[in-house]
Write an enzyme that holds these catalytic residues in place. Structure first.
Site, PDB file in Angstrom:
ATOM      1  N   CYS A 149       0.831  -1.204   0.000  1.00 39.89           N
ATOM      2  CA  CYS A 149       0.000   0.000   0.000  1.00 39.89           C
ATOM      3  C   CYS A 149       0.868   1.258   0.000  1.00 39.89           C
ATOM      4  CB  CYS A 149      -0.981  -0.046   1.173  1.00 39.89           C
ATOM      5  SG  CYS A 149      -2.337   1.134   1.014  1.00 39.89           S
ATOM      6  N   HIS A 151      -3.487  -5.583   1.145  1.00 39.69           N
ATOM      7  CA  HIS A 151      -2.785  -5.815   2.417  1.00 39.69           C
ATOM      8  C   HIS A 151      -2.763  -7.308   2.769  1.00 39.69           C
ATOM      9  CE1 HIS A 151      -2.315  -1.676   4.110  1.00 39.69           C
ATOM     10  NE2 HIS A 151      -3.263  -1.406   3.223  1.00 39.69           N
ATOM     11  N   GLU A 171      -1.001  -8.802   4.947  1.00 38.89           N
ATOM     12  CA  GLU A 171      -0.842  -8.997   6.394  1.00 38.89           C
ATOM     13  C   GLU A 171      -2.189  -8.964   7.120  1.00 38.89           C
ATOM     14  OE1 GLU A 171      -0.391  -6.247   4.848  1.00 38.89           O
ATOM     15  OE2 GLU A 171      -1.070  -4.556   6.064  1.00 38.89           O
TER      16      GLU A 171
END
Length: 224
Positions: free
Chosen positions: A87, A196, A198
């Site tokens: 990002c 994302h 994660e």
């Protein structure tokens, strides 16, 4: 095997990135402040999401002149390890010229935060080899400036060199050219993606699809 998670003023995804790298994947993980001038002890450097320097001027424009980004450029040039930008990290890498193209305001001019469907179009990279070719996955996005753009010659170069590894599948949420969600550089040691991973690396959070990115890079480093 050491991983560094870079923190700029305004970074806000460092904790979950650190958690996935250390507690789930097993990297010896450290936070790296933006004033750091040497990254040579790390096998992996991750620039997480957020709003570095408040996105002043434009996302990544201030961060690209920080000491740690100068260190990253040296780290990449000397092929000391791998760099991942997620990002805002992706925005910083394009601003620094480490990846082609740029990320501009979403086509609908709104902040978008939701799960999106993606296709892994290149699974022959250190960052993607644990995926199947054209595997369809679900990963969340959260950005205002995620529309990937590039000059015609840059797009042709990305296609010719097979440097696009991730595309939006079905809906293109931000208007990115060619549905591009993630690219790498010609040396295949810098990776940038707007979604994302994660935030979906455990089934508790959804499908757990994001974990394969981090497991891919860990396995690649372990096996040389």
């Amino acid at each position: 095997m050491r991983a560094g998670v870079v923190i700029f003023p305004g970074t806000n995804c460092e904790t979950e990135t650190y958690y996935v790298l250390k507690d789930i994947v097993g990297f010896d993980t450290y936070y790296v402040w933006h004033e750091e001038t040497s990254l040579n002890k790390f096998s992996l450097v991750v620039l997480p999401g957020g709003f570095s320097y408040g996105d002043y001027l434009r996302p990544g424009a201030m961060a690209k002149v920080s000491p740690v980004v100068e260190s990253i450029m040296d780290y990449v040039e000397k092929e000391k390890g791998f760099v991942i930008g997620i990002c805002n990290g992706f925005q910083i890498l394009t601003e620094a010229g480490l990846l082609l193209g740029g990320l501009i305001r979403n086509k609908n001019l709104k902040f978008i935060c939701k799960d999106v469907t993606l296709k892994v179009v290149n699974n022959e990279l250190p960052f993607t080899h644990k995926f199947e070719k054209d595997e369809v996955i679900v990963i969340p996005i959260a950005h205002m400036d995620g529309r990937f753009v590039a000059h015609k010659d840059e797009l042709e170069y990305l296609i010719k060199k097979n440097l696009i590894f991730l595309k939006y599948e079905g809906e293109n949420p931000n208007g990115s050219l060619l549905n591009i969600a993630g690219i790498t550089n010609e040396k295949r040691n810098v990776f940038g993606m707007m979604p994302h991973p994660e935030r979906n690396s455990e089934k508790l959070l959804g499908t757990g699809d994001g974990l394969k990115f981090f497991l891919s890079i860990k396995e690649y480093l372990e096996n040389g």
